[in-house]
Design an enzyme around this catalytic site. Structure first.
Site, mmCIF file in Angstrom:
data_model
loop_
_atom_site.group_PDB
_atom_site.id
_atom_site.type_symbol
_atom_site.label_atom_id
_atom_site.label_comp_id
_atom_site.label_asym_id
_atom_site.label_seq_id
_atom_site.Cartn_x
_atom_site.Cartn_y
_atom_site.Cartn_z
ATOM 1 N N SER A 286 -7.752 -0.408 2.476
ATOM 2 C CA SER A 286 -8.306 0.925 2.695
ATOM 3 C C SER A 286 -7.952 1.844 1.528
ATOM 4 C CB SER A 286 -7.782 1.513 3.998
ATOM 5 O OG SER A 286 -6.485 2.026 3.764
ATOM 6 N N LYS A 287 -8.607 2.991 1.502
ATOM 7 C CA LYS A 287 -8.401 3.870 0.347
ATOM 8 C C LYS A 287 -6.977 4.416 0.283
ATOM 9 C CE LYS A 287 -10.111 8.275 2.039
ATOM 10 N NZ LYS A 287 -11.113 9.310 1.927
ATOM 11 N N ARG A 288 -6.293 4.427 1.418
ATOM 12 C CA ARG A 288 -4.910 4.940 1.422
ATOM 13 C C ARG A 288 -3.917 3.880 0.931
ATOM 14 N NH1 ARG A 288 -4.499 10.199 1.869
ATOM 15 N NH2 ARG A 288 -6.456 10.888 2.740
ATOM 16 N N ASP A 289 -4.324 2.582 1.009
ATOM 17 C CA ASP A 289 -3.384 1.514 0.655
ATOM 18 C C ASP A 289 -2.899 1.618 -0.767
ATOM 19 O OD1 ASP A 289 -3.320 0.216 3.047
ATOM 20 O OD2 ASP A 289 -5.138 -0.913 2.634
#
Ligand code: GLU
Length: 531
Positions: A286-289
């Site tokens: 995900s983009k937060r990873d």
């Protein structure tokens, strides 16, 4: 003329087969169709890349189409970001926004007028219908169903008769409500109990029964088509031959197949690409990873309107070539042991049949490895130019070229060449703590002073001569290289490790080397005394 023995029938048969073959091979036209709802995640870049490679491999056309029909999710700057990121990667479209082409416009909001007649046609043919239910009515319907133990209420072939639509209301009532300006949508009339089949190029046959599908909205009350309708109309009118997209769109594919059927159009081929997984394989990347786990998830930096920065590969110092090479391998392999591929080589080797079904685990170490390989194979003079751009100070390019030559084996990024190798052009301003602690013993100052006087005798200050003199020096002292070389390195470079000290010394030059040793002895002694 043919002689009488020539098998004329065979010749005619070959011609016939060839003609049939040419008629049946459709030109390859593929598209990457991002929605400008934010920056392009690296999974999106991979989708674009596979489309591009497939097009090039088959002498086809790669198109970019911006799917911006959902105006509530529009993010300013996202479209420019997407185009810029693809441009950086070298994934260049033949048709698209700002490029043109025969099938434009390539931004769906600029095609608005095209879609409504298609939706009306489906209504007229009883394949779609008008529905007046408001958002509040739908929510209350779902809530009631939940209370009755049905948490997944759907607007479908069973429930639609109980709702406010052109199938349940009289045609007079429908007309009255339209005339009164009641907002309405157009929904797909999903047939009951019909198996939808299609063959996915990656997953094989997919069969879904329509009883499991709802009556999706095709046209919204704001005058815009939904993704589903616009996507199908555009793929058809842009003559798309293959739809290559992420696995998250697989659940939509049966509806899309039904839409093609409803319009009486040929379906393009479908290929749904495997998901990109987190490095531990647990779930979607995900983009937060990225920033949480220490690697970028986006091709280039992205700053949100709230000022939050997501880092990108470009700004971290990755070469576009290594990033693209790494991405190509996330879900595809060439079936050989070759791992380093230029974009052209990827175009030649790519095939959908070698794309895996299973999710592809993202590997940050492998990503760095690719970058190291590309850095190493880049000519020193080219690296020197990039390094020169990065530096505040200006150094002659030939000097920087040698710095790159000496340091590139130990670097991943161009910037590392300087972090690790600035001592080649600037005096050290610190001395490796571990070497100072472990190797700088009581006799070190006198030992290094002796080495200095040996060094002063070297006439031609070449790596070879320095090495010969150094070896003679340590054997005269009856000492091993491991006891003396680290001290020499510490004083000249400030480091505990690095490339050949003899090559470093030649590059730095005799006077500077001797100055550094003199200065270094005093400084390291002072550091020791204060420790
Ligand atoms: N607009 C969709 C997206 O944002 C495209 C899906 C498709 O390729 O059909 O990914």
């Amino acid at each position: 003329m043919f002689n009488t023995y020539f098998p004329i029938n065979a010749i005619l048969a070959i011609f016939a087969v060839k003609i049939i073959f040419y008629m049946s091979t459709k030109a390859v036209r593929v598209r990457f169709a991002p929605s400008p709802t934010g920056p392009l995640h690296m999974g999106g870049v991979r989708t674009a890349l596979y489309n591009y490679l497939f097009a090039k491999k088959h002498n086809g056309t790669f198109i970019i189409r911006i799917e911006d029909t959902d105006q509530t999710r529009f993010v300013p700057g996202a479209q420019d970001y997407i185009m810029d990121a693809l441009n950086w990667c070298g994934i260049l479209p033949t048709e698209g926004p700002g490029i043109g082409g025969e099938f434009g416009p390539y931004i769906q909001s600029e095609r608005k007028a095209i879609y409504r007649p298609y939706a009306d046609r489906l209504v007229a043919e009883d394949k779609a219908y008008i529905a007046f239910d408001t958002a509040e009515e739908l929510t209350s319907m779902r809530d009631q169903a939940k209370k009755m133990g049905m948490p997944n209420w759907q607007y479908n072939s069973v429930t639609r008769v109980t709702m406010q639509n052109s199938l349940s209301l009289s045609s007079d009532e429908v007309q009255r409500r339209i005339d009164a300006g009641d907002p309405y949508v157009i929904r797909m009339k999903m047939p009951r109990n019909k198996d939808i089949r299609f063959e996915d190029e990656i997953r094989g046959w997919v069969v879904v029964n329509t009883n499991n599908l709802d009556d999706k909205v095709l046209f919204k009350s704001d005058g815009m088509p939904t993704y589903h309708l616009a996507n199908i109309v555009d793929d058809h009118t842009m003559e798309i031959s293959h739809v290559i997209r992420g696995e998250e769109w697989l659940p939509s594919a049966p509806l899309h197949v039904m839409l093609y059927e409803a319009f009486g159009w040929d379906c393009p081929s479908f290929a749904h690409l495997p998901l990109l997984l987190k490095p531990d394989g647990n779930g979607k990347l995900s983009k937060r990873d990225g920033d949480r786990l220490g690697f970028p998830v986006f091709p280039t930096n992205w700053m949100t309107s709230e000022g939050e920065l997501f880092s990108g590969y470009r700004e971290q110092g990755y070469f576009a070539s290594s990033f693209v090479n790494m991405l190509a391998f996330l879900g595809w392999n060439p079936g050989t042991t070759q791992e380093i591929f230029t974009l052209e080589e990827l175009c030649d080797s790519f095939s959908l049949s070698r794309v895996a079904k299973a999710g592809a685990k993202f590997d940050p170490d492998k990503t760095r490895w690719f970058q190291q390989q590309y850095l190493r194979s880049t000519p020193d003079s080219v690296l020197a130019k990039s390094l020169s751009h990065l530096l505040d100070a200006s150094y002659p390019l030939d000097r920087l070229t040698t710095v790159c030559k000496l340091m590139k084996e130990r670097a991943t990024f161009v910037k590392d060449i300087w972090t690790e190798g600035s001592f080649l052009l600037e005096r050290p301003n610190s001395y490796d703590e571990k070497t100072t602690r472990k190797k700088w013993k009581e006799k070190a100052p006198s030992l290094m002073t002796d080495w200095l006087s040996e060094m002063s005798k070297i006439k031609e200050f070449t790596a070879e001569n320095i090495e010969l003199t150094f070896k003679a020096f340590i054997s005269s002292k009856d000492m091993g290289i491991g006891a003396v070389l680290p001290l020499f390195r510490l004083l000249v470079t400030g480091k505990g490790m690095g490339p050949s000290m003899f090559e470093i010394s030649e590059f730095i030059g005799k006077d500077e080397c001797m100055d550094r040793i003199k200065l270094g002895i005093d400084t390291v002694e002072a550091i020791k005394a204060n420790a």
